[in-house]
Motif scaffolding. Structure first.
Motif: not given
Length: 120
Positions: A25-26, A29, A32-33, A42-43, A46-47, A50, A83, A87
């Motif tokens: 999921a990380a 995410t 995607g970001l 933002h990332c 969200a992490l 998670i 994540g 990124y």
């Protein structure tokens, strides 16, 4: 089971829940970001969410401790690392593909200006 123990079962659960499920999921995410050109903070937010979800999964599925700060910090560190790499990997691809005349890839996570490239 304790929220932060190091027996074989808890290591297996950590590998399954935190690294496989939370890490997947990380990765999605972070990637995607980055594809949406969002800033890294933002990332990071969200992490951290998670990481809280993976702590809940440890609790709900394997009777782990829900409110364990050391366990959450370990989960959050692993998820933030995965994540952040996703990124940066995605952002490097974006910068070198979309701005190929300005930047060149120097590694999987880095790029540089074409003008600063060493001349032979």
């Amino acid at each position: 089971m304790d929220g932060f123990s190091l027996d074989a079962a808890s290591i297996g659960i950590f590998l399954l829940v935190t690294l496989a499920m939370g890490g997947g999921a990380a990765w999605m995410t972070g990637s995607g970001l980055a594809r949406g050109w969002r800033p890294f903070w933002h990332c990071a937010l969200a992490l951290l969410l998670i990481a809280a979800v993976t702590r809940f999964l440890h609790y709900a599925l394997f009777e782990g401790t829900l409110l364990s700060l050391p366990a959450y910090l370990v989960d959050a560190a692993a998820i933030l690392a995965i994540g952040a790499v996703a990124y940066r990997y995605t952002r490097t691809g974006q910068m070198t593909r979309q701005y190929a005349w300005l930047y060149e890839r120097t590694g999987p996570l880095t790029w540089r200006d074409r003008t600063s490239a060493p001349t032979p």
